[in-house]
Design a protein around this motif. Structure first.
Motif, PDB file in Angstrom:
ATOM      1  N   ALA A  45       0.920  -1.223   0.106  1.00  0.00           N
ATOM      2  CA  ALA A  45       0.014   0.111   0.036  1.00  0.00           C
ATOM      3  C   ALA A  45       0.705   1.297   0.086  1.00  0.00           C
ATOM      4  CB  ALA A  45      -0.856  -0.025   1.111  1.00  0.00           C
ATOM      5  N   ALA A  46       1.982   1.322   0.498  1.00  0.00           N
ATOM      6  CA  ALA A  46       3.036   2.315   0.558  1.00  0.00           C
ATOM      7  C   ALA A  46       3.373   2.441  -0.799  1.00  0.00           C
ATOM      8  CB  ALA A  46       3.985   2.146   1.531  1.00  0.00           C
ATOM      9  N   PRO A  47       3.353   3.950  -1.256  1.00  0.00           N
ATOM     10  CA  PRO A  47       3.785   4.170  -2.719  1.00  0.00           C
ATOM     11  C   PRO A  47       5.164   4.114  -2.716  1.00  0.00           C
ATOM     12  CG  PRO A  47       3.111   6.233  -1.501  1.00  0.00           C
ATOM     13  CD  PRO A  47       2.745   4.990  -0.693  1.00  0.00           C
ATOM     14  N   ALA A  48       5.775   3.634  -3.797  1.00  0.00           N
ATOM     15  CA  ALA A  48       7.136   3.372  -4.066  1.00  0.00           C
ATOM     16  C   ALA A  48       7.908   4.321  -4.956  1.00  0.00           C
ATOM     17  CB  ALA A  48       7.714   1.851  -4.578  1.00  0.00           C
ATOM     18  N   GLY A  49       7.282   5.639  -5.117  1.00  0.00           N
ATOM     19  CA  GLY A  49       7.755   6.581  -5.846  1.00  0.00           C
ATOM     20  C   GLY A  49       6.679   6.742  -6.727  1.00  0.00           C
ATOM     21  N   GLY A  50       6.697   8.071  -7.465  1.00  0.00           N
ATOM     22  CA  GLY A  50       5.839   8.533  -8.620  1.00  0.00           C
ATOM     23  C   GLY A  50       5.005   9.442  -7.786  1.00  0.00           C
ATOM     24  N   PRO A  51       3.798   9.898  -8.525  1.00  0.00           N
ATOM     25  CA  PRO A  51       3.039  10.998  -7.957  1.00  0.00           C
ATOM     26  C   PRO A  51       2.063  10.356  -6.928  1.00  0.00           C
ATOM     27  CG  PRO A  51       2.321  10.221 -10.232  1.00  0.00           C
ATOM     28  CD  PRO A  51       3.719   9.762  -9.944  1.00  0.00           C
ATOM     29  N   PRO A  52       1.610  10.965  -5.983  1.00  0.00           N
ATOM     30  CA  PRO A  52       0.621  10.497  -5.288  1.00  0.00           C
ATOM     31  C   PRO A  52      -0.527  10.118  -6.067  1.00  0.00           C
ATOM     32  CG  PRO A  52       1.620  12.359  -4.125  1.00  0.00           C
ATOM     33  CD  PRO A  52       2.126  12.310  -5.385  1.00  0.00           C
ATOM     34  N   ARG A  53      -1.249   9.240  -5.422  1.00  0.00           N
ATOM     35  CA  ARG A  53      -2.539   8.864  -6.080  1.00  0.00           C
ATOM     36  C   ARG A  53      -3.366  10.099  -6.443  1.00  0.00           C
ATOM     37  NH1 ARG A  53      -3.343   4.720  -9.330  1.00  0.00           N
ATOM     38  NH2 ARG A  53      -5.272   4.013  -9.382  1.00  0.00           N
ATOM     39  N   ASN A  54      -3.758  10.931  -5.818  1.00  0.00           N
ATOM     40  CA  ASN A  54      -4.531  12.062  -6.094  1.00  0.00           C
ATOM     41  C   ASN A  54      -4.128  13.267  -7.118  1.00  0.00           C
ATOM     42  OD1 ASN A  54      -2.468  13.447  -4.517  1.00  0.00           O
ATOM     43  ND2 ASN A  54      -3.946  14.344  -2.950  1.00  0.00           N
ATOM     44  N   GLU A  55      -3.171  13.006  -7.549  1.00  0.00           N
ATOM     45  CA  GLU A  55      -2.458  13.835  -8.475  1.00  0.00           C
ATOM     46  C   GLU A  55      -2.442  13.039  -9.925  1.00  0.00           C
ATOM     47  OE1 GLU A  55       1.348  15.594  -7.716  1.00  0.00           O
ATOM     48  OE2 GLU A  55       0.939  16.037  -5.940  1.00  0.00           O
ATOM     49  N   GLU A  56      -2.901  11.871  -9.758  1.00  0.00           N
ATOM     50  CA  GLU A  56      -2.919  11.084 -11.144  1.00  0.00           C
ATOM     51  C   GLU A  56      -3.967  11.321 -11.781  1.00  0.00           C
ATOM     52  OE1 GLU A  56      -2.098   6.916 -10.674  1.00  0.00           O
ATOM     53  OE2 GLU A  56      -0.426   7.356  -9.411  1.00  0.00           O
ATOM     54  N   THR A  57      -4.094  11.765 -13.445  1.00  0.00           N
ATOM     55  CA  THR A  57      -5.219  12.133 -14.023  1.00  0.00           C
ATOM     56  C   THR A  57      -5.588  11.105 -15.127  1.00  0.00           C
ATOM     57  OG1 THR A  57      -3.600  13.386 -15.518  1.00  0.00           O
ATOM     58  CG2 THR A  57      -4.806  14.514 -13.501  1.00  0.00           C
ATOM     59  N   LEU A  58      -4.612   9.802 -15.072  1.00  0.00           N
ATOM     60  CA  LEU A  58      -5.053   8.822 -15.970  1.00  0.00           C
ATOM     61  C   LEU A  58      -5.342   7.618 -15.069  1.00  0.00           C
ATOM     62  CD1 LEU A  58      -1.961   9.040 -18.608  1.00  0.00           C
ATOM     63  CD2 LEU A  58      -4.430   9.578 -18.912  1.00  0.00           C
ATOM     64  N   ASP A  59      -6.254   6.785 -15.561  1.00  0.00           N
ATOM     65  CA  ASP A  59      -6.572   5.681 -14.910  1.00  0.00           C
ATOM     66  C   ASP A  59      -6.406   4.209 -15.808  1.00  0.00           C
ATOM     67  OD1 ASP A  59      -7.832   4.335 -12.597  1.00  0.00           O
ATOM     68  OD2 ASP A  59      -9.884   4.202 -13.845  1.00  0.00           O
ATOM     69  N   PHE A  60      -6.052   3.481 -15.186  1.00  0.00           N
ATOM     70  CA  PHE A  60      -5.746   2.303 -15.912  1.00  0.00           C
ATOM     71  C   PHE A  60      -6.449   1.075 -15.374  1.00  0.00           C
ATOM     72  CE2 PHE A  60      -2.104   4.899 -15.903  1.00  0.00           C
ATOM     73  CZ  PHE A  60      -1.859   5.178 -16.972  1.00  0.00           C
ATOM     74  N   ARG A  61      -7.270   0.113 -16.260  1.00  0.00           N
ATOM     75  CA  ARG A  61      -7.849  -1.002 -15.810  1.00  0.00           C
ATOM     76  C   ARG A  61      -7.416  -1.859 -16.872  1.00  0.00           C
ATOM     77  NH1 ARG A  61     -13.273   1.441 -13.723  1.00  0.00           N
ATOM     78  NH2 ARG A  61     -12.434   2.987 -12.108  1.00  0.00           N
ATOM     79  N   PRO A  62      -6.944  -3.171 -16.142  1.00  0.00           N
ATOM     80  CA  PRO A  62      -6.659  -3.510 -14.590  1.00  0.00           C
ATOM     81  C   PRO A  62      -5.579  -2.696 -14.450  1.00  0.00           C
ATOM     82  CG  PRO A  62      -6.128  -5.180 -16.317  1.00  0.00           C
ATOM     83  CD  PRO A  62      -6.638  -4.229 -17.076  1.00  0.00           C
ATOM     84  N   ASN A  63      -5.292  -2.441 -13.225  1.00  0.00           N
ATOM     85  CA  ASN A  63      -3.754  -1.905 -12.747  1.00  0.00           C
ATOM     86  C   ASN A  63      -3.567  -2.679 -11.337  1.00  0.00           C
ATOM     87  OD1 ASN A  63      -1.702  -0.467 -12.573  1.00  0.00           O
ATOM     88  ND2 ASN A  63      -2.578   1.337 -12.167  1.00  0.00           N
ATOM     89  N   PRO A  64      -2.736  -3.406 -11.525  1.00  0.00           N
ATOM     90  CA  PRO A  64      -1.538  -3.879 -12.142  1.00  0.00           C
ATOM     91  C   PRO A  64      -2.154  -4.754 -13.198  1.00  0.00           C
ATOM     92  CG  PRO A  64      -1.539  -5.197 -10.224  1.00  0.00           C
ATOM     93  CD  PRO A  64      -2.666  -4.187 -10.090  1.00  0.00           C
ATOM     94  N   ALA A  65      -1.376  -4.808 -14.377  1.00  0.00           N
ATOM     95  CA  ALA A  65      -1.605  -5.476 -15.616  1.00  0.00           C
ATOM     96  C   ALA A  65      -0.421  -6.390 -15.899  1.00  0.00           C
ATOM     97  CB  ALA A  65      -1.761  -4.567 -16.900  1.00  0.00           C
ATOM     98  N   ARG A  66      -0.941  -7.341 -16.607  1.00  0.00           N
ATOM     99  CA  ARG A  66       0.038  -8.286 -17.115  1.00  0.00           C
ATOM    100  C   ARG A  66       0.658  -8.130 -18.414  1.00  0.00           C
ATOM    101  NH1 ARG A  66       0.439 -12.214 -13.580  1.00  0.00           N
ATOM    102  NH2 ARG A  66      -1.303 -12.967 -12.345  1.00  0.00           N
ATOM    103  N   SER A  67       1.904  -8.300 -18.701  1.00  0.00           N
ATOM    104  CA  SER A  67       2.688  -8.085 -19.963  1.00  0.00           C
ATOM    105  C   SER A  67       2.192  -8.935 -20.808  1.00  0.00           C
ATOM    106  CB  SER A  67       4.092  -8.172 -19.635  1.00  0.00           C
ATOM    107  OG  SER A  67       4.581  -9.774 -19.402  1.00  0.00           O
ATOM    108  N   GLY A  68       1.808  -8.658 -22.090  1.00  0.00           N
ATOM    109  CA  GLY A  68       1.437  -9.400 -22.984  1.00  0.00           C
ATOM    110  C   GLY A  68      -0.113  -9.294 -23.065  1.00  0.00           C
ATOM    111  N   GLY A  69      -0.777  -8.257 -22.264  1.00  0.00           N
ATOM    112  CA  GLY A  69      -2.185  -7.889 -22.076  1.00  0.00           C
ATOM    113  C   GLY A  69      -2.543  -6.682 -22.635  1.00  0.00           C
ATOM    114  N   SER A  70      -3.717  -6.262 -22.451  1.00  0.00           N
ATOM    115  CA  SER A  70      -4.215  -4.786 -22.470  1.00  0.00           C
ATOM    116  C   SER A  70      -4.643  -4.167 -21.501  1.00  0.00           C
ATOM    117  CB  SER A  70      -5.218  -4.680 -24.036  1.00  0.00           C
ATOM    118  OG  SER A  70      -6.334  -5.564 -23.566  1.00  0.00           O
ATOM    119  N   VAL A  71      -4.884  -2.792 -21.731  1.00  0.00           N
ATOM    120  CA  VAL A  71      -5.408  -2.119 -20.506  1.00  0.00           C
ATOM    121  C   VAL A  71      -6.133  -0.795 -20.952  1.00  0.00           C
ATOM    122  CG1 VAL A  71      -4.439  -0.500 -18.733  1.00  0.00           C
ATOM    123  CG2 VAL A  71      -3.019  -2.379 -19.285  1.00  0.00           C
TER     124      VAL A  71
END
Length: 170
Positions: free
Chosen positions: A28-54
């Motif tokens: 749950a602790a962020p490992a870097g990058g912007p805090p969740r409230n500053e993100e303006t893009l949403d990805f589903r699923p997140n986390p995603a598997r390599s070879g898949g689509s988001v």
């Protein structure tokens, strides 16, 4: 002797609970990058598997009809165009992750038609193979270590109880 058994059981239960909860707090602790409230893009699923689509979505482009999302941090991925649905203020697009996408956190940026900047963090996990048994994931050994400690603790607890039972019978 029953008091000792109760104390040992309570101690083992507390240790098991602590080991089971610790990875959840670490994840749950962020490992870097912007805090969740500053993100303006949403990805589903997140986390995603390599070879898949988001599916990539944003609500932060106002009246813009489209936005471009740059996937430079993901090797061999194409630039993604987000478009508006019918009667909708949401811009949506689909990102295809190559099989060779490296696991980890990827900073994704973009720009709306009106010039507003977009950003988000996509987590990519390995796309092949089942995660079971004592196999160790190269990127996260926490689960393997925690599982090994739990199995060792159960073995020691069982040995202790067998020893106590033999001592009582003697």
């Amino acid at each position: 002797m029953n008091v000792r058994r109760i104390l040992v059981s309570a101690g083992m239960a507390a240790a098991t609970a602590a080991l089971a909860v610790a990875p959840a707090f670490a994840a749950a602790a962020p490992a870097g990058g912007p805090p969740r409230n500053e993100e303006t893009l949403d990805f589903r699923p997140n986390p995603a598997r390599s070879g898949g689509s988001v599916e990539v979505t944003t609500f932060h482009c106002g009246d813009s009809q489209f936005a471009w999302v740059d996937t430079d941090s993901i090797r061999d991925a194409n630039r993604v165009k987000l478009t508006r649905g019918f009667g909708d203020r949401t811009l949506t697009g689909r990102l295809h992750l190559p099989d060779e996408t490296r696991p980890g956190r990827h900073d994704i940026t973009g720009r709306c038609e009106n010039g507003s900047e977009l950003r988000g963090v996509l987590e990519v996990v390995p796309g092949r193979g089942a995660h079971a048994g004592f196999g160790i994931d190269q990127n996260n050994t926490t689960h393997a270590v925690a599982g090994s400690v739990l199995i060792a603790g159960a073995g020691l607890g069982g040995a202790f109880l067998l020893r106590q039972r033999r001592a009582r019978q003697a």
